[in-house]
Design an enzyme around this catalytic site. Structure first.
Site, mmCIF file in Angstrom:
data_model
loop_
_atom_site.group_PDB
_atom_site.id
_atom_site.type_symbol
_atom_site.label_atom_id
_atom_site.label_comp_id
_atom_site.label_asym_id
_atom_site.label_seq_id
_atom_site.Cartn_x
_atom_site.Cartn_y
_atom_site.Cartn_z
ATOM 1 N N LEU A 1 3.463 0.161 0.539
ATOM 2 C CA LEU A 1 2.307 -0.295 0.149
ATOM 3 C C LEU A 1 1.363 -1.064 1.109
ATOM 4 O O LEU A 1 1.421 -2.002 1.372
ATOM 5 C CB LEU A 1 2.360 -1.025 -1.289
ATOM 6 N N HIS A 2 0.867 0.036 1.898
ATOM 7 C CA HIS A 2 0.111 -0.602 3.236
ATOM 8 C C HIS A 2 -0.717 -1.709 3.140
ATOM 9 O O HIS A 2 -0.608 -2.719 3.514
ATOM 10 C CB HIS A 2 -0.374 0.574 4.036
ATOM 11 N N ASP A 3 -1.764 -1.488 2.411
ATOM 12 C CA ASP A 3 -3.207 -2.300 2.537
ATOM 13 C C ASP A 3 -2.759 -3.546 1.808
ATOM 14 O O ASP A 3 -3.437 -4.614 2.170
ATOM 15 C CB ASP A 3 -4.259 -1.575 1.750
#
Length: 311
Positions: A239-241
């Site tokens: 879940l990068h952002d």
């Protein structure tokens, strides 16, 4: 007092969840949201910002669409990751409001001018809008507290062997941001690939049982499918952002180092690579706070806790 932030994004499943997290957090005051092309085409990412704010009942937040292509290159999108709409999976509402009648850079500049205190820019897509703002409004640099970006990697890329997607889309823009003299905080793949959401985490979010937590779970259902490919070796979906927002809320969840970072714009094999001077070999003064590790369970717990806000 809540921290004023400007959110520049290209929704995108993980961008959408970053919006959800930011707007569930009273510590943050989201002054405006701008969109950039990246995960999908510019008209789709703008529409997705409007859809998310309609879902969250935050149509009071000013929104503007940004650059339709990178500074010097043709646009690349990640429709193989995010689907035809950019937010495939759940049934999201149609927008009930319109964007501002101005560009992203104009809205960013207006927001900075009108703020009584310096604003933190959170940028979770390509850095095109932020670079255009920096180049066109040098008089506003002092109104920017810091720029927190999702992008880059000290190690492996995810779009090419050397490059992470957001930086690869517009490396010239990213280089402008890193060399701007404004403090940069980098959430790269080194940390975001450790911020994986497992199937049981998605079920935990779904069980919270409100309309927003259900949509988040459905976004994650779709996002996980792409990341099941064995080449990644992932247990869940990174879940990068939301790591950018989570760092603002709970920096103690993250391990960081202060280093100089440059962006490769010319290389035959390495265009879009973020070159992190980990061992201080260049003699360049550090220009970035680079995230290198995360307390994954603490990150998941933060998301679960904030999703209850939407009950």
């Amino acid at each position: 007092m809540a921290l004023p932030i400007l959110l520049d994004c290209d929704p995108g499943h993980d961008d959408a969840i970053a919006i959800v997290l930011a707007l569930a957090s009273p510590e943050l005051d989201v002054k405006a949201i701008t969109s950039s092309a990246g995960n999908q085409t510019p008209e789709k990412t703008l529409r997705n910002v409007l859809r998310m704010l309609t879902l969250l009942n935050r149509t009071d937040i000013p929104v503007a669409g940004g650059a339709v292509k990178p500074l010097m290159r043709e646009l690349i999108i990640a429709d193989n990751v995010h689907g035809e709409s950019g937010l495939d999976g759940p049934a999201l509402p149609e927008p009930t409001f319109a964007p501002q009648n101005c560009t992203a850079v104009e809205l960013m500049a207006k927001t900075l001018r009108e703020s009584a205190e310096p604003v933190t820019i959170v940028s979770t897509g390509p850095q095109t809008n932020v670079a255009l703002l920096l180049n066109s409004h040098p008089e506003l640099h002092s109104k920017i507290a810091r720029i927190v970006i999702m992008g880059g990697a000290m190690g492996l890329g995810n779009w090419t062997p050397a490059a992470e997607f957001n930086i690869y889309v517009d490396p010239e823009a990213a280089e402008i941001v890193f060399q701007s003299g404004i403090p940069v905080v980098m959430a790269g793949l080194d940390v975001t690939h450790k911020a994986q959401i497992h199937v049981e985490d998605t079920e935990r979010f779904r069980a919270i049982g409100n309309p927003v937590s259900t949509i988040v779970a459905e976004l994650l259902d779709f996002f996980l499918e792409y990341h099941k490919d064995e080449k990644w070796g992932f247990v869940g979906a990174p879940l990068h952002d939301p790591c950018t927002i989570a760092w603002l809320l709970k920096p103690e969840l993250f391990t960081t180092v202060e280093r100089w970072v440059g962006v490769e714009t010319q290389g035959k094999y390495s265009q879009g690579m973020t070159v992190v001077d980990y061992y201080y070999l260049t003699g360049n003064k550090p220009n970035a706070t680079v995230m290198v590790d995360v307390d994954r369970q603490g990150f998941v717990d933060l998301l679960a806790d904030r999703l209850k806000f939407y009950a």
